[in-house]
Design an enzyme around this catalytic site. Structure first.
Site, PDB file in Angstrom:
ATOM      1  CG  HIS B  29       5.783 -41.374  28.475  1.00  0.00           C
ATOM      2  ND1 HIS B  29       6.404 -40.564  27.577  1.00  0.00           N
ATOM      3  CD2 HIS B  29       4.992 -42.363  27.773  1.00  0.00           C
ATOM      4  CE1 HIS B  29       6.198 -40.785  26.344  1.00  0.00           C
ATOM      5  NE2 HIS B  29       5.327 -41.849  26.439  1.00  0.00           N
ATOM      6  CG  HIS B  69       3.401 -38.178  27.869  1.00  0.00           C
ATOM      7  ND1 HIS B  69       2.884 -36.844  27.388  1.00  0.00           N
ATOM      8  CD2 HIS B  69       4.339 -37.506  28.795  1.00  0.00           C
ATOM      9  CE1 HIS B  69       3.715 -36.007  27.776  1.00  0.00           C
ATOM     10  NE2 HIS B  69       4.372 -36.387  28.618  1.00  0.00           N
ATOM     11  N   PRO B 118      -2.681 -37.514  22.597  1.00  0.00           N
ATOM     12  CG  PRO B 118      -4.006 -38.257  20.767  1.00  0.00           C
ATOM     13  CD  PRO B 118      -3.779 -38.203  22.196  1.00  0.00           C
ATOM     14  N   GLY B 159       5.168 -30.084  25.567  1.00  0.00           N
ATOM     15  CA  GLY B 159       4.787 -30.711  24.273  1.00  0.00           C
ATOM     16  C   GLY B 159       3.302 -30.157  23.767  1.00  0.00           C
ATOM     17  CG  ASN B 188       9.895 -31.496  31.841  1.00  0.00           C
ATOM     18  OD1 ASN B 188      10.124 -31.088  30.822  1.00  0.00           O
ATOM     19  ND2 ASN B 188       9.039 -32.354  32.232  1.00  0.00           N
ATOM     20  CG  HIS B 263       9.838 -37.393  27.776  1.00  0.00           C
ATOM     21  ND1 HIS B 263       8.492 -38.062  27.198  1.00  0.00           N
ATOM     22  CD2 HIS B 263       9.421 -36.078  27.874  1.00  0.00           C
ATOM     23  CE1 HIS B 263       7.728 -37.129  27.277  1.00  0.00           C
ATOM     24  NE2 HIS B 263       8.183 -36.071  27.250  1.00  0.00           N
ATOM     25  NE  ARG B 358     -24.839 -22.351   1.755  1.00  0.00           N
ATOM     26  CZ  ARG B 358     -24.391 -21.049   1.479  1.00  0.00           C
ATOM     27  NH1 ARG B 358     -23.497 -20.606   2.596  1.00  0.00           N
ATOM     28  NH2 ARG B 358     -24.509 -20.565   0.558  1.00  0.00           N
ATOM     29  CB  SER B 385     -20.384 -19.518   5.032  1.00  0.00           C
ATOM     30  OG  SER B 385     -20.079 -18.228   4.567  1.00  0.00           O
ATOM     31  CD  GLU B 412     -10.627 -23.858  10.620  1.00  0.00           C
ATOM     32  OE1 GLU B 412      -9.282 -23.919  11.429  1.00  0.00           O
ATOM     33  OE2 GLU B 412     -10.850 -22.956   9.947  1.00  0.00           O
ATOM     34  CG  PHE B 438     -11.157 -25.242   6.400  1.00  0.00           C
ATOM     35  CD1 PHE B 438     -10.132 -25.503   5.492  1.00  0.00           C
ATOM     36  CD2 PHE B 438     -12.186 -24.272   5.911  1.00  0.00           C
ATOM     37  CE1 PHE B 438      -9.949 -24.846   4.565  1.00  0.00           C
ATOM     38  CE2 PHE B 438     -11.856 -23.338   4.907  1.00  0.00           C
ATOM     39  CZ  PHE B 438     -10.778 -23.490   4.198  1.00  0.00           C
ATOM     40  CG  HIS B 474     -11.959 -23.105  -0.007  1.00  0.00           C
ATOM     41  ND1 HIS B 474     -10.528 -22.689  -0.065  1.00  0.00           N
ATOM     42  CD2 HIS B 474     -12.270 -22.177   0.985  1.00  0.00           C
ATOM     43  CE1 HIS B 474     -10.170 -21.538   0.675  1.00  0.00           C
ATOM     44  NE2 HIS B 474     -11.389 -21.363   1.446  1.00  0.00           N
ATOM     45  NE  ARG B 521     -20.985 -20.731  -1.943  1.00  0.00           N
ATOM     46  CZ  ARG B 521     -21.250 -20.051  -3.026  1.00  0.00           C
ATOM     47  NH1 ARG B 521     -21.432 -20.848  -4.261  1.00  0.00           N
ATOM     48  NH2 ARG B 521     -21.260 -18.860  -3.263  1.00  0.00           N
TER      49      ARG B 521
END
Lengths: 667, 667
Positions: B29, B69, B118, B159, B188, B263, B358, B385, B412, B438, B474, B521
Site C-alpha cells: 500500500h 497497511h 485489521p 478505514g 485523504n 491505495h 465466577r 456479574s 467489548e 460476547f 447469551h 454463572r
C-alpha cells in the site's frame, strides 16, 4: 390511589406486566420497559402500522427492540395489541418451551422482527430493513402504487450506543439518508455497572449530527412530546432520525427508579407491591390488564385489518396495472427461485494457470443474478478484491436506491447486521463480502443469523495463508473450525471454479442460517470434469473426486478448497508407486454430515483407516473424518508474510507432505 | 529537477523507499506512506521521544501505526532513525523471513509497538497504552521524579474511523480525558473502493467533539501546520487530541495521487520513475537515501541516547529517594511475580450448595491482587456479574488514575484492544471481563493478542447453557471450539473453585498469548480434595481427578468445567454397577497438549478406547481426546431460555446420559 387516565393505565399496564413477569421468572430486566412504556405506548398506538393478525404482512412498519433485554416491553405490546401471544405465555416468561424467552427471538414469537440481546445489533439490523424498504420502494413502487412504503422503528439504549456496531450502522444510515428509519433512544443514564457517567459521557447529539441524522431531544415521559417528535421525524425525509428520550429507568418504582438495581434484576416482592400501589394498581393482582386498557390496545387489530385490506386492494390494482412488476416483487418477497437455476450455473473449462475461486465466484454471482434479480449486496471496502461487483447495475447510494452494488465501507459488523436486516425484511437476497479473516469483526451478527436462521450470504475471500504477502494479520487459520462449530452456519469452501458454481447454488438455497462461501485469492486449477467427478456433487458436501484404480483404496486423501489439488497430485504420484489412493473433495462438512450413513460410508468406507486430510487451516475437528488413525495436515500456527508458494512450502502444505504422510500410515 | 530542501528530501525519502519496496514486492500500500510522509516526518524528528538503540525503554513515546497497511512508512522511519532494521530488510519487504512483513508485527521488528492491519484496533491499543501511562504516572511519579511521562501517538486512517472499535476506543478515551493521547488522522478521502464519498460522509469534527476530544483540522502537507498542531495537542491536557490532516493519497505521484489505485497496489515501474522525477530523485536509483537525509534522521540516535541517559539518571535518583516505589515499579515493568504465588492461592473447602466458579474467581483474583498489585482491569458493564471487582481500590476514572477497577462500558472490542495496549505498554497486568458469548465482539483483538503473544487476561463468565433464562443469545455454544482452534490462545475452564485458583495462576504466568478464564454463572460443587486429586494438577491441563478401583479402567469419562461433576457422579453410579470408570478433568486442552506423551498416556491410556466426554458446548474437536470409538456428549445446537437444570435435562447433559453412553460403549 392516583386517579389515572386511560392512557396512563395503558402505560402502567406495560409496567405492571413487566414487573410481574420478571418477578415470577426471578430474573430479567424490568427497568427499561418501565422507563420506555410511555414512548412505546405512543409509538404503538398512534404510529405503528401493523396488523397483529398478519405479522408477516409485507408493508408493515418494522419495530426492532435493539435493547433486547427489555423483552417484556415487546411481549407486553404484542399481547396487548392482539398478536398470537397469550397472557399465559407472559406468565411463562423465561420458561422452557415458552414463546417468551429472556431475549426476543425471531421465528419463535409472532411479531418479533429480529433476535436481539447482544447489544448494538438491533440498530444495524434496522438499518438493513430500512435499506431493503428503500430499495424495493425505489425499484417497484409507482406514484400510484406505493406497495412498499413503511417505516422502520428501533428502540435503542445506552448500551446499544456504546457498542461499536452502533457507530458503523449509524454512519452508514446517515450516509444513505435513510429517512424512514426512526430510532427512539432510551437515554436513562443507567447501565448495569451504575450511572453512565462512570464511562459513557459522550455527547450523542453532536455524534448523531456528525453522522447526518435528524436529532431531537425530549422528555421521554411526556407523551405529547413523544408524539410531536415522531411526527417531526416522519416529516423529516432524507435523514434518519433519532429521538433522544430522557427517561427514568424503572419509572413508577418508588425505591428503584433511576437505579442500576432495576436494570437487570427483579424488583422484589415488596417493591413490586409498592410500585403497583404507586401506579394506582391493586397490589394483590398479578398480570392484571384492565378491560378498558385491553380494548384500547386491541384497536390495533381493527386498524391492522383495515390497513392490511387497503394494502391488499392496492396490491391487486398494482398487479393489474403493472403485472410484470407485481409478479417479480411477489417472487422476491416469497423468495421464489428460478426453476432452472442449476441450468444456468456457469461451467468452467480447464484453463492454463487456473483461476482463483474468488474470480470464478464473480462469474457465478453474475450468472445467478440474471436469474435472481433480488440479489443485492457488496463489500466492506474490498469489492475489487472480493470480486463481488454485479454487472449491469450501478452503485446503491443516497441518490440511487435502485442499483444493487452496495458500498458498506470498512464496517464488517455493520455490514453483516444490515445483511441480516435485509434478509429479514424479505424481498431481497442480500450478500456481504470481506476477507475471511475479517469475519471475526462480523462474527456477532453472523451468529445472530445462525441462531435466527436468517439466510444471509457472506462471501469470504483470501481464505488462507495462500493470500501471501499481507501476512498473518490477514491470513485466517482458525476461522473454518470456528464456523464449523457454529450451529446452523453453512460453510462452503469450493476447490475449483466448478465447485464454486454449486457452492453458490447451495448458499442461495440454504434457508436455515447464514451461508459462508470461502474463496481463494490465488489461482487454483480448474479440474477436468471429464476426468474427475461431476461438480454438482458439491451439493453433497463431500464426494469422491477421483477414485483409486483399486475398488477399496489403500488410503483416502481428503482436501478442501485450494488443497484439493495437492491431494489429486499426490494421488497420481502415489499411484505410480503402486499405492492406490482415493481423493475426496469436501467443500462442506455440514452438507456432508446431513447425508445418510450409506452415502457417507460410500465416500469414506469405515474399513479404510488410512486417511490423510489436507487443509491450510487449523486441524481442529478433522479427527471426525480421518479417525484416530488418520493424519491431519494443516496449519496450527499463525501464517507469514511472503509469496504464497513459499509459505505453503515452509508450512508443509505440499503434495510431497501428503505422500509422506500417506506412506507413513501405510508403513 | 526541483530544488528541494533537506526537509523535503527527508520526506521524499520516505516516499521513494515506500514505492521501491512495494514495487519490488509486487504488492503493498504505497498511497498512505506517501500521503502522510510530511506529518510523520514532523512527528518523528521534532516530537517523538524515543531511543532507537533501546526500543524497550520504559519511558519512550509510543507510536502506533493504526493504519497498518501503510507499513512502509513505519519501516522507513525505523530504518532511517537508526533502529536495528537494515536497508536490506526494506528491500525484502513482504518476503519470507524478513523483518518487514506486509503489516507491522509486534515482537518481530524492533520499534513496532503493536501488530496492526485489521483496522481500528490500533486506536484501541493506543488508548490502552495511554491508560497504562496515566495509571503508572499517577501511581508512582512524584513531582520530582516523573519516571513515567510520555505521549502515545497514533496514526489513523479513514478505514480505522469507519470501524466500530474506533467509536468504542475514542468514546472511552474522551471519557477518561487521556490528554497524552494524540492521533494524527490521515484524511485523504480515499479508501479501497474509491472516494470516501461513496459511503463515508460523516463529520469527524463533530463526532470527535461529541466524544470530548480536542479537534484540529489542518493541511497535512503543511509541515509548519503539523508542528503547530502537535504543539497545541501537547499543550491541551485533559483531552485526547485528534489532528485531522487533509492529505493527498500518494502525494508525489503525478498520475496516481488522489486515486484509489494507489491505495493497495504498486504504482508500476513507469509511475515509480515519474514519481521519482517529480520529487527530484534519480529515477534509476532504487532504495536511495541521500547522505544528508540519513544524517538528519539519525540524530534520533544521539537524541535518544541523551533522553535515555537522562531518564536513567532520573530513575537512579528516584530509586534512592523512593526505594520502595522504584522497586515495585521495576517489578511491574519487568512482570516479576511474587515467588510465593502458589502459596497464596486460596484453597476452598467443600461447601453446601457449591459455588459458582465466577464467584471463586473473585476470591482468587483478590488473593492474587495482594501479591500482584500490577493487576488492573474491569468489565464491559458486567462487573457485578463477572465478579471482577478488586477490593481495596476504587474506580479508575478521569479523576482517579490510581484506582484499578476499570469501567470499560458496553465496549467489548474496545476493552480487549485496550487490555492489549496496557499489556504491551508493560508495568501492569491487565484483564478484561464479559460474558463468554460476547467474546465474539472482542474476537478480533483477542486474535491480535494471540498473534502477537500479548499476555492479556480475559475473564469470561456465563459460559454455557447453564446461564439459564437469558437464553440462546447469551449462551455460548461454539466459543470453546473457536478459541481452541486459535493458535496461542490459552483456554481454561476450571471445574470447581480450587481449579479456579490454579487456572488464574496459569493465566497470570502465561506469556505467549491471551488467557481465557471461562467460568460458570451457576453453582457447581467444590470437590473434596481429600477424596479426589489435587487441584494443582490443573496446571497440566488434564488430570485423573478420580480413578477407578481397577488399575486399567473400563471407561474414561472426560469433563470440563461444570460438567465434571456429572462425570464424577456417573463414576460412582457405574462403580455400583461394577463398571470401573476413571474421571479426567480437562480444564485446558492447550496445557494438556503440551505435556509429554508419557503423561498424556498415563491420563488417557491408549488401550482404553471406551471414552465419553461431556461438555456443555459444541463437540467439534473432542474426537482428538476420545478417539474414533468414543462418544462426545455436548451441545451442537443453540441453547434455550429456561432455568438451567431444565435445559441441561432437555439437552441430555446429565449423569444418566453419561452412564448410558458409557454402557453403550462397553456393550
Amino acid at each position: 390511589m392516583p386517579n389515572t387516565t386511560l392512557e396512563e393505565k395503558c402505560v402502567n399496564t406495560i409496567r405492571t406486566l413487566t414487573i410481574d413477569a420478571v418477578q415470577e421468572a426471578g430474573s430479567g430486566h424490568p427497568g427499561m420497559p418501565m422507563g420506555m412504556a410511555d414512548a412505546a405506548f405512543v409509538l404503538w398506538t398512534k404510529f405503528l402500522k401493523h396488523d397483529p393478525s398478519h405479522p408477516q404482512w409485507h408493508n408493515r412498519d418494522r419495530f426492532v427492540l435493539s435493547a433486547g433485554h427489555g423483552s417484556m416491553l415487546l411481549y407486553s405490546l404484542l399481547h396487548l395489541t392482539g398478536y398470537d401471544l397469550s397472557l399465559e405465555e407472559l406468565k411463562n416468561y423465561r420458561q422452557w418451551g415458552s414463546l417468551t424467552p429472556g431475549h426476543p427471538e425471531y421465528g419463535l414469537t409472532p411479531g418479533v422482527e429480529t433476535t436481539t440481546g447482544p447489544l448494538g445489533q438491533g440498530i444495524g439490523t434496522a438499518v438493513g430493513m430500512a435499506i431493503a424498504e428503500a430499495h424495493l420502494a425505489a425499484s417497484f413502487n409507482t406514484s400510484q402504487f406505493p406497495v412498499t412504503d413503511h417505516y422502520t422503528y428501533a428502540l435503542i439504549s445506552d448500551g446499544d450506543l456504546m457498542e461499536g456496531i452502533s457507530h458503523e450502522a449509524a454512519s452508514l444510515a446517515g450516509h444513505l439518508q435513510l429517512g424512514k428509519l426512526i430510532c427512539l433512544y432510551d437515554s436513562n443514564n443507567i447501565s448495569i455497572e451504575g450511572n453512565t457517567n462512570i464511562t459513557f459521557t459522550e455527547n450523542e447529539e453532536k455524534r448523531f449530527e456528525g453522522y447526518g441524522w435528524h436529532v431531537q431531544k425530549i422528555n421521554g415521559h411526556d407523551r405529547n412530546a413523544v408524539e410531536e417528535a415522531l411526527q417531526n421525524a416522519q416529516e423529516k425525509t432524507g435523514k434518519p432520525s433519532v429521538i433522544i428520550c430522557k427517561t427514568h429507568i424503572a419509572q413508577g418504582s418508588p425505591n428503584k427508579h433511576d437505579t442500576a438495581a432495576a436494570h437487570g434484576s427483579a424488583l422484589g416482592e415488596e417493591e413490586v407491591r409498592l410500585t403497583k400501589e404507586n401506579l394506582g394498581w391493586d397490589p394483590d393482582k398479578k398480570f392484571y390488564i384492565p378491560d378498558e386498557v385491553l380494548q384500547h390496545y386491541r384497536k390495533a387489530k381493527e386498524n391492522g385489518k383495515k390497513w392490511y385490506q387497503k394494502w391488499n386492494n392496492l396490491w391487486d390494482d398494482f398487479a393489474e396495472a403493472e403485472p410484470q412488476k407485481a409478479e417479480q416483487l411477489d417472487r422476491q418477497i416469497h423468495r421464489k427461485f428460478a426453476d432452472n437455476l442449476s441450468d444456468d450455473l456457469p461451467e468452467f473449462e480447464v484453463k492454463e494457470g487456473g483461476m482463483a475461486t474468488r474470480n470464478a465466484s464473480n462469474t457465478v454471482l453474475n450468472a445467478i443474478h440474471k436469474q435472481l434479480p433480488s440479489l443485492i449486496g457488496g463489500s466492506a471496502d474490498l469489492a475489487g478484491s472480493t470480486k463481488t461487483i454485479l454487472d449491469g447495475t450501478g452503485d446503491f447510494g443516497p441518490d440511487d436506491y435502485v442499483s444493487k452494488n452496495m458500498h458498506f465501507g470498512v464496517r464488517e459488523h455493520g455490514m453483516a447486521a444490515a445483511v441480516n436486516g435485509m434478509a429479514l425484511h424479505k424481498g431481497v437476497i442480500p450478500y456481504g463480502a470481506t476477507f475471511f479473516v475479517f469475519s471475526d469483526y462480523a462474527r456477532p451478527s453472523i451468529r445472530i443469523a445462525a441462531l435466527s436462521e436468517i439466510p444471509s450470504i457472506f462471501v469470504l475471500t483470501h481464505d488462507s495463508i495462500g493470500l501471501g504477502g499481507d501476512g498473518p494479520t490477514h491470513q485466517p487459520v482458525e476461522h473454518l473450525a470456528s464456523f464449523r462449530a457454529m450451529p446452523n452456519a453453512l460453510t462452503l469452501r469450493p476447490a475449483d471454479a466448478n465447485e464454486v458454481s454449486w457452492a453458490w447454488k447451495a448458499a442461495v438455497e440454504y434457508q436455515n442460517g447464514p451461508s459462508l462461501i470461502i474463496l481463494t485469492r490465488q489461482n487454483v486449477p480448474i479440474f477436468d470434469r471429464d476426468e474427475v467427478a461431476d461438480a454438482s456433487l458439491t451439493q453433497k458436501g463431500a464426494y469422491i473426486l477421483a477414485d483409486s484404480a483399486k475398488e477399496t483404496p489403500d488410503v483416502i486423501l481428503i482436501g478442501t478448497g485450494s488443497e484439493v489439488q495437492l491431494a489429486l497430485e499426490a494421488q497420481r504420484k502415489l499411484e505410480a508407486d503402486g499405492v492406490h489412493a482415493r481423493v475426496v473433495s469436501m467443500p462442506s462438512w455440514e452438507l456432508f454430515a446431513e447425508q445418510d450413513q450409506a452415502y457417507q460410508d460410500e465416500v469414506l468406507p469405515p474399513s479404510v483407516k488410512a486417511r490423510v486430510s489436507i487443509e491450510a487451516a487449523a486441524t481442529l475437528g478433522w479427527e471426525r473424518w480421518i479417525g484416530s488413525e488418520g493424519t491431519a495436515i494443516g496449519v496450527d500456527k499463525f501464517g507469514a508474510s511472503a509469496p504464497f508458494k513459499k509459505i505453503y512450502e515452509n508450512y508443509g502444505i505440499t503434495t510431497d507432505r501428503v505422500i509422506e504422510e500417506a506412506n507413513k500410515l501405510l508403513a
